[in-house]
Motif scaffolding. Sequence first.
Motif, mmCIF file in Angstrom:
data_model
loop_
_atom_site.group_PDB
_atom_site.id
_atom_site.type_symbol
_atom_site.label_atom_id
_atom_site.label_comp_id
_atom_site.label_asym_id
_atom_site.label_seq_id
_atom_site.Cartn_x
_atom_site.Cartn_y
_atom_site.Cartn_z
ATOM 1 N N ARG A 246 0.812 -1.217 0.000
ATOM 2 C CA ARG A 246 0.000 0.000 0.000
ATOM 3 C C ARG A 246 0.848 1.272 0.000
ATOM 4 O O ARG A 246 0.500 2.252 -0.666
ATOM 5 C CB ARG A 246 -0.933 0.008 1.208
ATOM 6 C CG ARG A 246 -1.951 -1.109 1.183
ATOM 7 C CD ARG A 246 -2.982 -0.938 2.269
ATOM 8 N NE ARG A 246 -3.902 -2.066 2.331
ATOM 9 C CZ ARG A 246 -5.059 -2.045 3.000
ATOM 10 N NH1 ARG A 246 -5.426 -0.951 3.660
ATOM 11 N NH2 ARG A 246 -5.830 -3.112 3.020
ATOM 12 N N LEU A 247 1.935 1.270 0.740
ATOM 13 C CA LEU A 247 2.747 2.491 0.833
ATOM 14 C C LEU A 247 3.827 2.557 -0.243
ATOM 15 O O LEU A 247 4.315 3.655 -0.555
ATOM 16 C CB LEU A 247 3.373 2.589 2.225
ATOM 17 C CG LEU A 247 2.394 2.744 3.387
ATOM 18 C CD1 LEU A 247 3.140 2.871 4.706
ATOM 19 C CD2 LEU A 247 1.486 3.960 3.175
ATOM 20 N N GLY A 248 4.214 1.430 -0.778
ATOM 21 C CA GLY A 248 5.146 1.411 -1.902
ATOM 22 C C GLY A 248 6.437 2.175 -1.640
ATOM 23 O O GLY A 248 7.076 2.029 -0.599
ATOM 24 N N GLN A 249 6.819 3.016 -2.601
ATOM 25 C CA GLN A 249 8.079 3.746 -2.509
ATOM 26 C C GLN A 249 8.051 4.870 -1.486
ATOM 27 O O GLN A 249 9.095 5.483 -1.224
ATOM 28 C CB GLN A 249 8.476 4.309 -3.875
ATOM 29 C CG GLN A 249 8.949 3.255 -4.857
ATOM 30 C CD GLN A 249 9.587 3.860 -6.091
ATOM 31 O OE1 GLN A 249 9.770 5.081 -6.191
ATOM 32 N NE2 GLN A 249 9.926 3.013 -7.046
ATOM 33 N N ASP A 250 6.900 5.117 -0.887
ATOM 34 C CA ASP A 250 6.876 6.096 0.201
ATOM 35 C C ASP A 250 7.654 5.577 1.416
ATOM 36 O O ASP A 250 8.122 6.361 2.234
ATOM 37 C CB ASP A 250 5.441 6.416 0.613
ATOM 38 C CG ASP A 250 4.705 7.240 -0.438
ATOM 39 O OD1 ASP A 250 5.380 7.909 -1.239
ATOM 40 O OD2 ASP A 250 3.463 7.187 -0.463
ATOM 41 N N ILE A 251 7.789 4.259 1.519
ATOM 42 C CA ILE A 251 8.642 3.677 2.565
ATOM 43 C C ILE A 251 10.085 3.758 2.080
ATOM 44 O O ILE A 251 10.453 3.143 1.093
ATOM 45 C CB ILE A 251 8.284 2.207 2.842
ATOM 46 C CG1 ILE A 251 6.836 2.084 3.332
ATOM 47 C CG2 ILE A 251 9.245 1.611 3.862
ATOM 48 C CD1 ILE A 251 6.372 0.644 3.478
ATOM 49 N N TYR A 252 10.908 4.522 2.799
ATOM 50 C CA TYR A 252 12.305 4.607 2.376
ATOM 51 C C TYR A 252 13.221 3.710 3.189
ATOM 52 O O TYR A 252 14.347 3.404 2.769
ATOM 53 C CB TYR A 252 12.810 6.051 2.416
ATOM 54 C CG TYR A 252 13.147 6.593 3.782
ATOM 55 C CD1 TYR A 252 14.321 6.213 4.441
ATOM 56 C CD2 TYR A 252 12.314 7.509 4.413
ATOM 57 C CE1 TYR A 252 14.629 6.727 5.690
ATOM 58 C CE2 TYR A 252 12.620 8.024 5.658
ATOM 59 C CZ TYR A 252 13.788 7.627 6.291
ATOM 60 O OH TYR A 252 14.101 8.131 7.525
ATOM 61 N N GLY A 253 12.764 3.253 4.366
ATOM 62 C CA GLY A 253 13.626 2.414 5.179
ATOM 63 C C GLY A 253 12.872 1.803 6.340
ATOM 64 O O GLY A 253 11.678 2.060 6.543
ATOM 65 N N LEU A 254 13.592 0.973 7.104
ATOM 66 C CA LEU A 254 13.026 0.294 8.258
ATOM 67 C C LEU A 254 13.856 0.589 9.497
ATOM 68 O O LEU A 254 15.060 0.861 9.404
ATOM 69 C CB LEU A 254 13.007 -1.216 8.032
ATOM 70 C CG LEU A 254 12.216 -1.746 6.844
ATOM 71 C CD1 LEU A 254 12.409 -3.260 6.728
ATOM 72 C CD2 LEU A 254 10.730 -1.416 6.968
ATOM 73 N N GLU A 255 13.198 0.527 10.639
ATOM 74 C CA GLU A 255 13.857 0.636 11.944
ATOM 75 C C GLU A 255 14.713 1.897 12.036
ATOM 76 O O GLU A 255 14.219 2.992 11.919
ATOM 77 C CB GLU A 255 14.678 -0.629 12.228
ATOM 78 C CG GLU A 255 13.926 -1.937 12.008
ATOM 79 C CD GLU A 255 12.645 -2.068 12.795
ATOM 80 O OE1 GLU A 255 12.455 -1.360 13.794
ATOM 81 O OE2 GLU A 255 11.799 -2.905 12.399
ATOM 82 N N GLU A 256 16.033 1.741 12.178
ATOM 83 C CA GLU A 256 16.930 2.871 12.385
ATOM 84 C C GLU A 256 17.590 3.371 11.102
ATOM 85 O O GLU A 256 18.468 4.238 11.156
ATOM 86 C CB GLU A 256 18.016 2.495 13.397
ATOM 87 C CG GLU A 256 17.477 2.121 14.771
ATOM 88 C CD GLU A 256 16.691 3.255 15.403
ATOM 89 O OE1 GLU A 256 17.137 4.421 15.310
ATOM 90 O OE2 GLU A 256 15.628 2.984 15.983
ATOM 91 N N GLU A 257 17.205 2.842 9.957
ATOM 92 C CA GLU A 257 17.797 3.297 8.700
ATOM 93 C C GLU A 257 17.504 4.779 8.479
ATOM 94 O O GLU A 257 16.372 5.227 8.656
ATOM 95 C CB GLU A 257 17.222 2.512 7.521
ATOM 96 C CG GLU A 257 17.801 1.137 7.320
ATOM 97 C CD GLU A 257 17.253 0.488 6.065
ATOM 98 O OE1 GLU A 257 18.048 0.164 5.166
ATOM 99 O OE2 GLU A 257 16.023 0.310 5.990
ATOM 100 N N SER A 258 18.509 5.530 8.075
ATOM 101 C CA SER A 258 18.297 6.938 7.750
ATOM 102 C C SER A 258 18.188 7.097 6.240
ATOM 103 O O SER A 258 18.658 6.252 5.464
ATOM 104 C CB SER A 258 19.455 7.791 8.272
ATOM 105 O OG SER A 258 20.646 7.516 7.557
#
Length: 424
Positions: A246-258
């Motif tokens: 659903r969020l696709g490329q709007d998610i740039y990373g997980l957890e502590e990823e900057s």
Amino acid sequence: MRGEIIAIGDELTTGRILNSTSCFAAARLFAAGYKVPVLTTISDDLELISENLLQALARSDFVIVTGGLGTTSDDLTNEAVSAALARPATLYPEILRKIQAHSEHLSPRARASLEKLAWLPDGAHALHSEAKSAGYFLVHQGKPVFFLPGVPHEMRELMVEAVLPRLAVWDGKPTRRVRQRVYRVSGPGEAEINQCLADLEARDERAKIGYYPVSPEVQVSLTISAASGAEADALLADFDGEIRRRLGQDIYGLEEESLEEVVGELCRQRNLRLAVAESCSGGLIAAAVTRVPGSSAYFLGGVVAYSNLLKEKLLGVAGETLAAHGAVSAEVATEMAAGVRRASGADIALSATGIAGPDGGSEEKPVGTVYIGLAAAGGVRAELFTFNGKRGQIQEATAHRALDLLRRYLLSTQDSRPTGEKHG
């Protein structure tokens, strides 16, 4: 089991010291499958300590109290506990001997003051027989109450080595298995993301979705609580796949990823060299990129060209372009990006020009108007953004969205050519 944490100390309630102990305890308890719906921070006050302890015992299965166990006159926790629970202060000779054995290097006066640490409420038990720090627990009306020092490293040691093991076997019931994943989202706002995922929240009571705006991004948390690890893992995989879809490329990373780490890795994978030209962001894009260790492998450098004069001299922006469109325009942004790419020999370049405020805005171009340019081998483009907030917030948002623009571009193409509107 449902627990509660009470942190005690004037240094916490005055804001002088950050309450890191409650954060640590809550995170460890959550990971172990316990619910901790209430965190309380109070000052060194006998009445407040007594009142909050009794309230916590009335509504929770266990309580963790941190702070106020020291030797000074403002350490009042033990006195308050004795009064609130009708447990007279009692001298524990064995605890006193161990305290004194660890304090032989102190002066006689300092050693004498340590006796206060051995006067505990009746029924207390030392949490760790070998620990040098204060810490004990007692059972009141069938509920365990843990008292930990407020010094962070001492508290963490006892929390991990003494409190969690005792809780694990306390009621003989298996704790639920918890899994959590945090998605770092750039672009849509909190309300828009919530609307996108709203129906998922009601799909299964074992899953919970939370939304946390951490400007200039939004963090979405997925928490799974299940009876077994296998059940939790399966449910996590199911919800994770749907959220990603659903969020696709709007998610740039997980957890502590900057974001800068993600962008850096994409540049490294593609063997691309990056340069930046900044005006309103004042070097924040370059600062973010170089926060990543090893960024010299892909980052050549940048130019902060704040004045029109430097935009012309260092970046090759045409005077005619500035005169016709103004420094804050798509045309200038594209010439800045193309100019720094040409001057540096980079494969790809970013630029930013805008109005960070508080002055300088107009009806046509209000404060928060920012153009971000991107130049690569086949062309150059610029996008218009409108940010809200104070000057520093607008600058931070500009740097963030510039890196996000680059990330999205790199994900959408296999070469270094930008697509979309071209200028110049």
